[in-house]
Design an enzyme around this catalytic site. Structure first.
Site, PDB file in Angstrom:
ATOM      1  CB  CYS A 129      -0.916   0.029   1.216  1.00 16.38           C
ATOM      2  SG  CYS A 129      -2.256   1.206   0.999  1.00 16.38           S
ATOM      3  CB  CYS A 131      -1.274   5.004   3.204  1.00 14.20           C
ATOM      4  SG  CYS A 131      -1.282   3.391   3.994  1.00 14.20           S
ATOM      5  CE  LYS A 204      -7.235  -1.157   5.155  1.00 14.33           C
ATOM      6  NZ  LYS A 204      -5.867  -0.870   4.725  1.00 14.33           N
ATOM      7  NE  ARG A 226      -5.954   4.906   5.179  1.00 14.30           N
ATOM      8  CZ  ARG A 226      -4.948   5.760   5.022  1.00 14.30           C
ATOM      9  NH1 ARG A 226      -5.001   6.696   4.089  1.00 14.30           N
ATOM     10  NH2 ARG A 226      -3.894   5.687   5.825  1.00 14.30           N
ATOM     11  CE  LYS A 257      -6.511  -3.469   8.372  1.00 15.44           C
ATOM     12  NZ  LYS A 257      -5.643  -2.725   7.527  1.00 15.44           N
ATOM     13  CB  SER A 283      -3.427  -1.248  15.546  1.00 15.07           C
ATOM     14  OG  SER A 283      -4.265  -0.353  14.837  1.00 15.07           O
TER      15      SER A 283
HETATM   16  C1  PBG Z   1      -2.433   0.350   5.094  1.00 18.11           C
HETATM   17  C2  PBG Z   1      -2.880  -0.500   6.234  1.00 18.11           C
HETATM   18  C3  PBG Z   1      -3.586  -0.119   7.383  1.00 18.11           C
HETATM   19  C4  PBG Z   1      -3.664  -1.264   8.184  1.00 18.11           C
HETATM   20  C5  PBG Z   1      -3.050  -2.294   7.486  1.00 18.11           C
HETATM   21  N1  PBG Z   1      -2.601  -1.813   6.272  1.00 18.11           N
HETATM   22  C6  PBG Z   1      -4.090   1.199   7.821  1.00 18.11           C
HETATM   23  C7  PBG Z   1      -5.106   1.922   7.043  1.00 18.11           C
HETATM   24  O1  PBG Z   1      -5.699   1.407   6.084  1.00 18.11           O
HETATM   25  O2  PBG Z   1      -5.313   3.090   7.382  1.00 18.11           O
HETATM   26  C8  PBG Z   1      -4.271  -1.333   9.558  1.00 18.11           C
HETATM   27  C9  PBG Z   1      -3.701  -2.390  10.462  1.00 18.11           C
HETATM   28  C10 PBG Z   1      -4.007  -2.206  11.904  1.00 18.11           C
HETATM   29  O3  PBG Z   1      -4.741  -1.298  12.338  1.00 18.11           O
HETATM   30  O4  PBG Z   1      -3.488  -3.027  12.679  1.00 18.11           O
HETATM   31  N2  PBG Z   1      -3.396   0.615   4.136  1.00 18.11           N
HETATM   32 ZN    ZN Z   2      -2.908   2.328   2.784  1.00 14.12          ZN
END
Ligand code: PBG
Ligand code: ZN
Length: 333
Positions: A129, A131, A204, A226, A257, A283
């Protein structure tokens, strides 16, 4: 059934099978084993380093040498799969996330080091990704103030190819652009990387539970949110459509997720597809448990055991969880 059977003095006594630990173990319907757990790691653009993440007690951002040592110790505990997130070198972020596709970037270097040390004993999955690598913090390329789906596909594919060339077993696209699984599959195949698999973040959601992660990966969007690319938390049928699309595009493993607030979605996707299904215990789900345990409000071992079994009971074959190491060390499962 007659009323007689349902009375307390009837023949049917569910409590018979709960009388002792060994008996409960015999009839347990759900088991969680080390081999289905994936431990995520944040990797620094440095050889050395161990920076605790304040919002995720027990989790550090590691330099590559520290990462290899931690993963070797975890492998001895039974954790055979890791998921890597790269933190690019300071001052290298730009509009298109250039460091994300550097063959000598953080993640490719970490993959090579892990594979050199542990070879095929360890399964290495990399998060794909943009970001953490873009100066605006969005998961794709911006055009006219929004994330441009189709312009994002080439850089995302280039990132996946860089990880695969370094030796990743699976790449895990988490950007939620339409068509990225097909683009990555074609890109890998064209580069002669037909054996590299795709663990797709197929389902997601746009979730507040990613908050602590964005501190750890330094990947917060600098403006907006997002919700134009991640899924709306109110939708369950859409999860089945997303899963079907990624399967048709060539995903090898699907993912839902977050996990705990979406157990119904895990169940739906499991019933709709025969692909292996992963669930990401994210997380925020981790940090809530840690915070409550630190305050003495809940028993961490028992809550982690309950959460991980709930995710597997819902239908996950694989669980990505920051609790993996402590759960195995403490024999919490
Ligand atoms: C990146 C990504 C994210 C997570 C995994 N890959 C964050 C997001 O999409 O903002 C989150 C993982 C977590 O919270 O443990 N796109
Ligand atoms: Zn991302």
């Amino acid at each position: 059934m007659s009323d007689t059977i349902l009375t307390p003095t009837g023949r049917l006594r569910p409590r018979r099978l709960r009388r002792g630990a060994a008996l409960r173990e015999l009839v347990a319907e759900t088991r969680v084993s080390a081999s289905q757990l994936i431990m995520p790691h944040f990797v620094l653009a440095a050889d050395k380093g161990d920076e605790p993440v304040p919002s995720m007690p027990g989790i550090s951002r590691y330099g590559i040498d520290n990462l290899v040592r931690a993963v070797e110790a975890d492998l001895a505990l039974g954790i055979k799969t890791v998921l890597l997130f790269g933190v690019p070198a300071a001052g290298t972020k730009d509009a298109t996330g250039t460091p994300s596709r550097d063959p000598n970037g953080t993640v490719p270097r970490a993959v090579r080091a892990l594979k050199k040390a542990m070879g095929s004993d360890l399964v290495v999955v990399t998060d794909v990704c943009l970001c953490a690598y873009t100066d605006h913090g969005h998961c794709g390329i911006l055009a006219n103030g929004t994330v441009d789906n189709d312009r994002s596909l080439a850089p995302i594919t280039a990132m996946a190819v860089a990880h695969a060339e370094a030796g990743a077993d699976l790449v895990g696209p988490s950007d939620m652009m339409d068509g990225r699984v097909a683009a990555i599959r074609d890109g890998l195949d064209a580069a002669g990387l037909g054996d590299t698999g795709i663990m797709s973040y197929a389902v997601k959601y746009a979730s507040a539970y990613y908050g602590p992660f964005r501190d750890a990966a330094d990947s917060s969007p600098q403006h907006g949110d997002r919700r134009s690319y991640q899924m709306d938390l109110r939708n369950g049928g859409e999860a089945e459509r997303e899963a079907a699309l990624d399967a048709a595009e060539g995903a090898d493993i699907l993912m839902v997720k977050p996990a705990l607030a979406y157990l119904d979605v895990i169940r739906r996707v499991k019933q709709a597809s025969t692909l292996p299904l992963a669930a990401y215990n994210v997380s925020g789900e981790y940090s809530m448990v840690k915070a409550a345990a630190a305050n003495g409000w809940m028993d961490e071992a028992l809550v982690v055991r309950e959460n991980l079994h709930a995710i597997v009971r819902a239908g996950a074959d694989i669980v990505i969880t920051y609790h993996a190491r402590e759960a195995l060390q403490g024999k919490w499962l």
